[in-house]
Design an enzyme around this catalytic site. Structure first.
Site, PDB file in Angstrom:
ATOM      1  N   CYS A 137      45.713  20.261 -54.238  1.00 28.64           N
ATOM      2  CA  CYS A 137      44.335  19.788 -54.388  1.00 28.64           C
ATOM      3  C   CYS A 137      43.961  19.673 -55.858  1.00 28.64           C
ATOM      4  O   CYS A 137      43.097  18.906 -56.233  1.00 28.64           O
ATOM      5  CB  CYS A 137      43.373  20.763 -53.717  1.00 28.64           C
ATOM      6  SG  CYS A 137      43.682  20.939 -51.973  1.00 28.64           S
ATOM      7  N   HIS A 177      33.867  25.049 -54.981  1.00 30.43           N
ATOM      8  CA  HIS A 177      33.323  24.014 -54.087  1.00 30.43           C
ATOM      9  C   HIS A 177      33.932  24.083 -52.695  1.00 30.43           C
ATOM     10  O   HIS A 177      33.417  23.485 -51.759  1.00 30.43           O
ATOM     11  CB  HIS A 177      33.511  22.614 -54.700  1.00 30.43           C
ATOM     12  CG  HIS A 177      34.867  22.020 -54.461  1.00 30.43           C
ATOM     13  ND1 HIS A 177      35.054  20.796 -53.862  1.00 30.43           N
ATOM     14  CD2 HIS A 177      36.089  22.500 -54.727  1.00 30.43           C
ATOM     15  CE1 HIS A 177      36.347  20.548 -53.785  1.00 30.43           C
ATOM     16  NE2 HIS A 177      36.991  21.556 -54.300  1.00 30.43           N
ATOM     17  N   ASP A 215      47.075  37.042 -51.673  1.00 29.19           N
ATOM     18  CA  ASP A 215      46.934  35.991 -52.687  1.00 29.19           C
ATOM     19  C   ASP A 215      47.135  36.623 -54.060  1.00 29.19           C
ATOM     20  O   ASP A 215      46.541  37.651 -54.359  1.00 29.19           O
ATOM     21  CB  ASP A 215      45.563  35.320 -52.597  1.00 29.19           C
ATOM     22  CG  ASP A 215      45.594  33.904 -53.168  1.00 29.19           C
ATOM     23  OD1 ASP A 215      46.084  33.743 -54.306  1.00 29.19           O
ATOM     24  OD2 ASP A 215      45.151  32.962 -52.484  1.00 29.19           O
ATOM     25  N   ASN A 241      51.728  25.049 -50.757  1.00 31.72           N
ATOM     26  CA  ASN A 241      53.019  24.529 -51.224  1.00 31.72           C
ATOM     27  C   ASN A 241      54.078  24.640 -50.135  1.00 31.72           C
ATOM     28  O   ASN A 241      54.005  25.505 -49.265  1.00 31.72           O
ATOM     29  CB  ASN A 241      53.471  25.255 -52.491  1.00 31.72           C
ATOM     30  CG  ASN A 241      53.678  26.739 -52.240  1.00 31.72           C
ATOM     31  OD1 ASN A 241      54.710  27.142 -51.719  1.00 31.72           O
ATOM     32  ND2 ASN A 241      52.678  27.546 -52.567  1.00 31.72           N
ATOM     33  N   GLY A 298      41.172  27.473 -50.013  1.00 36.70           N
ATOM     34  CA  GLY A 298      40.320  26.564 -49.240  1.00 36.70           C
ATOM     35  C   GLY A 298      40.439  26.771 -47.740  1.00 36.70           C
ATOM     36  O   GLY A 298      39.443  26.704 -47.010  1.00 36.70           O
ATOM     37  N   CYS A 320      52.177  24.402 -67.732  1.00 34.71           N
ATOM     38  CA  CYS A 320      52.069  25.279 -66.559  1.00 34.71           C
ATOM     39  C   CYS A 320      51.706  24.359 -65.395  1.00 34.71           C
ATOM     40  O   CYS A 320      52.051  23.182 -65.411  1.00 34.71           O
ATOM     41  CB  CYS A 320      51.032  26.374 -66.785  1.00 34.71           C
ATOM     42  SG  CYS A 320      49.371  25.738 -67.048  1.00 34.71           S
ATOM     43  N   CYS A 332      61.229  22.127 -37.006  1.00 35.56           N
ATOM     44  CA  CYS A 332      61.476  21.176 -35.912  1.00 35.56           C
ATOM     45  C   CYS A 332      60.732  19.862 -36.176  1.00 35.56           C
ATOM     46  O   CYS A 332      61.130  18.815 -35.693  1.00 35.56           O
ATOM     47  CB  CYS A 332      61.027  21.760 -34.578  1.00 35.56           C
ATOM     48  SG  CYS A 332      61.831  23.329 -34.184  1.00 35.56           S
TER      49      CYS A 332
END
Lengths: 337, 78
Positions: A178, A64, A54, A123, A33, A302, A166
């Site tokens: 998401c 979408h 990726d 993540n 996204g 999963c 920090c």
């Protein structure tokens, strides 16, 4: 007519700036996204070298918001499809594809080859990993995160400025994506585009870079706020001296007596604790199926419930397992707490 | 003293509000206010929630009348 004419006209760009863009190397970690719109604008602007990282495949539910992908791409590698699409957009850009996750082993050496990292991940583990590797490689990175209708944005480790540690020295186990909370496609669109903007400013040396500041955006409330950050030198020093400090997010599952089979890859988080939790990634099922108990009920899970469904099919058809039950909705539905 | 508290992310969701105005007596630090606000909310890892006072990240500061306090949880969606 020069394809970059409309940006070269800006005093912040000019021919000199365009050359800087051409020579720049930007690594996009996570082509989802955030990464899709960022990659499109960076390629459009003529950033000469773009790394696309990726390990995931395009899913129908990505379309979408992950604007590089089309229906016909479902099931294909995100980074490969992204390269194909972006090459059509700008053939002058060199793209490097990484169909693998960023790991403790590869992070520093890959990031070393780039000028700036754009964080399109979903993540905490990878965000801390990017942070630490960027400290070690001395590179700035452009961070963004979203939660439902809210976004956070900042530039970290820029000219000795504050880093992610920090701001958030302690991670949280609440790793919510998401997939589980829902998101309107426009939100990562806004944040990813803002990340690309920061990358362009850093390359051009133009304007005010969002370093030492955390921007908070709430799209539904139409509100924005900028928080001033301070460096915590001890957090940065810890990484410089000790190297990457991996963040492992563990969790307990609701039923301690129940057997579980986790078919996710080893790097996927959170990691459930417990003696009755087996982790056999999809690719290893055929070689390791004998480890799975066949005389009592085993819940298979999963991240989302899709891969585990396929795993059950394979184990049932190939090896005659009849004691497996799919955890619909994935790991988040069976975590205790 | 009168304080404005702004909630973000999971904290806003758990508190079921984005903002509230609190009237408090006595002296307290930003961190003590955070504990008071998060007390009773179902949030894991309260330590990870950061505090900004008047748009500055700081949890040690002693609060004064009119301060705006933001409670910022980390989140990681992308």
């Amino acid at each position: 007519m020069n394809r970059y004419d409309r940006q070269i006209k800006l005093t912040e760009v000019g021919y000199k700036g365009q050359k800087k863009l051409h020579n720049a190397k930007v690594l996009i970690v996570g082509v989802g996204g955030l990464g899709c719109p960022a990659a499109m604008y960076l390629a459009g602007a003529g950033v000469g070298n773009i790394g696309l990282m990726d390990h995931d495949k395009v899913d129908l539910s990505n379309l979408h918001r992950q604007v590089l992908f089309q229906e016909s791409d479902v099931g294909r590698s995100k980074s490969v499809v992204a390269k194909e699409r972006l090459e059509k957009q700008n053939s002058e850009v060199k793209f490097q594809v990484y169909e693998e996750p960023l790991t403790i082993e590869n992070a520093e050496s890959i990031i070393q080859q780039y000028d700036i990292v754009l964080d399109g991940t979903d993540n905490f583990e990878t965000k801390y990993l990017i942070n630490d590797a960027c400290i070690l490689a001395d590179k700035p990175w452009v961070f963004a995160s979203i939660y439902k209708n809210e976004g956070q944005l900042s530039v970290f480790n820029y000219k000795n400025g504050p880093t992610y540690r920090c701001v958030f020295p302690k991670s949280t186990r609440q790793n919510i994506s998401c997939e589980t909370t829902g998101v309107l496609g426009v939100l990562p669109g806004i944040l990813g585009t803002a990340q690309a903007t920061e990358v362009l400013k850093i390359i051009l040396g133009a304007g005010e870079v969002l370093s030492g500041k955390l921007k908070l955006i709430n799209m539904m409330q139409a509100s924005e706020q900028t928080i001033k950050l301070n460096k915590r030198p001890e957090e940065v020093e810890k990484i410089r001296k000790g190297g990457i400090a991996p963040v492992y997010i563990d969790c307990d599952l609701k039923d301690k007596e129940q057997w579980y089979l986790d078919v996710r890859e080893a790097f996927e988080q959170p990691k459930p604790k417990g003696k009755k939790v087996l982790n056999i990634p999809m690719g290893d099922l055929i070689s390791r199926y004998q480890e799975i108990p066949n005389n009592q009920e085993v819940f298979v899970f999963c991240q989302s419930g899709k891969r585990s469904k396929n795993a059950i099919e394979i184990l049932k058809n190939e090896f005659g397992f009849h004691n497996l039950k799919n955890v619909e909705g994935g790991i988040e539905t069976i975590i205790d707490g | 003293m009168k304080l404005t508290i702004k909630y973000f992310g999971l904290v806003a969701e758990a508190a079921n509000k984005f903002e509230e105005v609190m009237e408090l007596n006595g002296e307290l630090t930003a961190r003590e206010l955070k504990e008071r606000c998060l007390n009773g909310l179902s949030i894991r890892d309260k330590d990870s929630v950061q505090i900004a006072v008047n748009q500055n990240l700081d949890d040690k500061i002693t609060l004064k009348d009119g301060d705006e306090v933001a409670l910022l949880p980390p989140f990681a969606g992308g």
